[in-house]
Design an enzyme around this catalytic site. Structure first.
Site, PDB file in Angstrom:
ATOM      1  N   ILE A 153      -4.644  -3.281  -4.621  1.00  0.00           N
ATOM      2  CA  ILE A 153      -5.841  -3.662  -5.375  1.00  0.00           C
ATOM      3  C   ILE A 153      -6.322  -2.496  -6.232  1.00  0.00           C
ATOM      4  O   ILE A 153      -7.430  -2.501  -6.734  1.00  0.00           O
ATOM      5  CB  ILE A 153      -6.954  -4.112  -4.388  1.00  0.00           C
ATOM      6  CG1 ILE A 153      -7.227  -3.014  -3.339  1.00  0.00           C
ATOM      7  CG2 ILE A 153      -6.563  -5.409  -3.692  1.00  0.00           C
ATOM      8  CD1 ILE A 153      -8.392  -3.343  -2.397  1.00  0.00           C
TER       9      ILE A 153
ATOM     10  N   HIS B 131      -3.722  -9.766  -4.104  1.00  0.00           N
ATOM     11  CA  HIS B 131      -4.970  -9.570  -3.367  1.00  0.00           C
ATOM     12  C   HIS B 131      -6.132  -9.131  -4.259  1.00  0.00           C
ATOM     13  O   HIS B 131      -7.129  -8.616  -3.771  1.00  0.00           O
ATOM     14  CB  HIS B 131      -4.751  -8.564  -2.232  1.00  0.00           C
ATOM     15  CG  HIS B 131      -3.802  -9.072  -1.180  1.00  0.00           C
ATOM     16  ND1 HIS B 131      -3.094  -8.260  -0.324  1.00  0.00           N
ATOM     17  CD2 HIS B 131      -3.437 -10.347  -0.857  1.00  0.00           C
ATOM     18  CE1 HIS B 131      -2.344  -9.013   0.480  1.00  0.00           C
ATOM     19  NE2 HIS B 131      -2.532 -10.269   0.180  1.00  0.00           N
TER      20      HIS B 131
ATOM     21  N   ALA C 110       0.807  -1.219   0.000  1.00  0.00           N
ATOM     22  CA  ALA C 110       0.000   0.000   0.000  1.00  0.00           C
ATOM     23  C   ALA C 110       0.847   1.281   0.000  1.00  0.00           C
ATOM     24  O   ALA C 110       0.413   2.308  -0.527  1.00  0.00           O
ATOM     25  CB  ALA C 110      -0.935  -0.011   1.205  1.00  0.00           C
TER      26      ALA C 110
ATOM     27  N   THR D 165       0.604   5.571  -1.645  1.00  0.00           N
ATOM     28  CA  THR D 165       0.271   6.721  -0.774  1.00  0.00           C
ATOM     29  C   THR D 165       0.626   8.041  -1.461  1.00  0.00           C
ATOM     30  O   THR D 165      -0.069   9.038  -1.280  1.00  0.00           O
ATOM     31  CB  THR D 165       0.990   6.655   0.595  1.00  0.00           C
ATOM     32  OG1 THR D 165       2.390   6.508   0.370  1.00  0.00           O
ATOM     33  CG2 THR D 165       0.485   5.508   1.441  1.00  0.00           C
TER      34      THR D 165
ATOM     35  N   CYS E 205     -20.841 -10.954 -10.440  1.00  0.00           N
ATOM     36  CA  CYS E 205     -22.106 -11.376  -9.858  1.00  0.00           C
ATOM     37  C   CYS E 205     -21.914 -12.766  -9.265  1.00  0.00           C
ATOM     38  O   CYS E 205     -21.426 -13.674  -9.949  1.00  0.00           O
ATOM     39  CB  CYS E 205     -23.199 -11.391 -10.921  1.00  0.00           C
ATOM     40  SG  CYS E 205     -24.704 -12.182 -10.321  1.00  0.00           S
TER      41      CYS E 205
END
Ligand code: NAD
Length: 241
Positions: free
Chosen positions: A104, A120, A23, A27, A128
């Site tokens: 992601i 991930h 992550a 940022t 669906c």
């Protein structure tokens, strides 16, 4: 030699670099991570993010899951930053084999990277649960409450690995293969706290493991070179001819 200069020297000489990130890579594009001081774990919600983003919670409370997910996980206006862009350039120059990401957000592909292993999943794929029809992230963002399939009315689930769910086996095996054959492994913008992804470091067999992170990680001792800083700023210094 200074760690940064050593890093630039390694990158200059190698044509078998693999990048593994988290992550913290996004940022600088304005997407909050989980564990920084301004990350999602330090903001206040009715439930901790790892609870909301778990399979059990999703099954029990989809409306609340989607309230958090739309507000905090769908950052569809974010643009790739210097780190995403340089990684794409390194691949195009034949120096980087793959980007392995825990993110992601799809920003590596937006920057032009081709070989991206999304451990991930991705917010850009949603399906669906009844008929399997695929939907983009905008469909989820613009829906109310639980997003429903416009073909059969079934509930739509993001193709994102929630806590308690397993990782895709093929993706994991590919990641292991790239890492075990890499000359340089660059790990950046990850707290290395989320398993099994963090365990990938064990497959690296070389002697050029570069760890670039803003804060300390439990695996700092494993790095051959450590740079404490912002990943976008560090990658900006790589010059490709
Ligand atoms: P994390 O939040 O646990 O750790 C992020 C790490 O990056 C921290 O150590 C932080 O100090 C560092 N960091 C933050 N900004 C940085 C920068 N500019 N340069 C260098 N380092 C920086 O994130 P994680 O390890 O990826 O694990 C969290 C999980 O949450 C992952 O599984 C991921 O899927 C998910 N997540 C994804 C996104 C996204 O897709 N952008 C955002 C939040 C969380």
């Amino acid at each position: 030699m200074e760690p940064l200069n050593q890093f630039l020297e390694w990158v200059k000489k190698s044509d078998n670099i693999v990048f593994f990130g988290g992550a913290g890579v996004s940022t600088e594009s304005g997407i909050p991570d989980f564990r920084s001081v301004d990350g999602l774990y330090n903001q206040q919600y009715d439930y901790p993010p790892e609870t909301i983003l778990s399979h059990t919670f999703y099954m029990r409370n989809k409306p609340e899951f989607y309230r958090f997910y739309r507000n905090k996980m769908l950052c569809l206006d974010a643009k790739p930053n210097a780190a995403h862009k340089k990684l794409a350039e390194l691949e195009a120059a034949g120096k980087l084999k793959a980007v392995i990401t825990q993110n992601i957000d799809g920003l590596h592909q937006a920057a032009g990277s081709k070989e991206v292993l999304e451990l991930h999943g991705s917010v850009h794929r949603n399906y669906c649960q009844k008929c399997g029809k695929l939907f983009d992230a905008a469909y989820i963002l613009n829906s109310q409450n639980i997003p429903l399939c416009d073909a059969c009315g079934g509930d739509i689930k993001p193709d994102v690995v929630l806590y308690e769910e397993g990782l895709d086996n093929d993706t994991m095996q590919k990641a292991v293969r790239y890492i075990s054959q890499a000359d340089i492994l660059i790990i950046g913008g990850t707290s290395l706290a989320v398993y099994p992804a963090a365990g990938l470091i064990d497959y690296y067999r070389g002697s050029k493991l570069a760890l670039i992170n803003k804060s300390a990680t439990p695996m700092d001792g494993r790095a051959d070179l450590r740079i404490e800083g912002k990943i976008g700023e560090v990658f900006s210094q790589i010059v490709l001819k």
